[in-house]
Motif scaffolding. Structure first.
Motif: not given
Length: 70
Positions: A13-22
């Motif tokens: 989820l943290e990885t996914r959130l990082t990509y979504q923020e980018e």
């Protein structure tokens, strides 16, 4: 649920959130650039419209002259 599975899910989820923020930031920059371009083009169209109105007002109109073939 085991701690390993829970930790893996949180990491995913943290990885996914990082990509979504980018992605959101990239899209925000694109939208901002497009709005600037739209604003510039809108001003140019208004300026061209004003120039057209001025040139039409300065142009002499027909003065009840017969057409050139008479």
């Amino acid at each position: 649920m085991t701690d390993k599975t829970f930790a893996d899910r949180i990491e995913a989820l943290e990885t996914r959130l990082t990509y979504q923020e980018e992605t959101i930031e990239t899209l925000n920059q694109a939208v901002t650039a497009q709005w600037k371009q739209i604003d510039t083009l809108t001003r140019q169209v208004a300026e061209f419209g004003e120039r057209l109105r001025e040139s039409e007002a300065a142009r002499p109109g027909p003065a009840n002259e017969p057409p050139p073939h008479y």
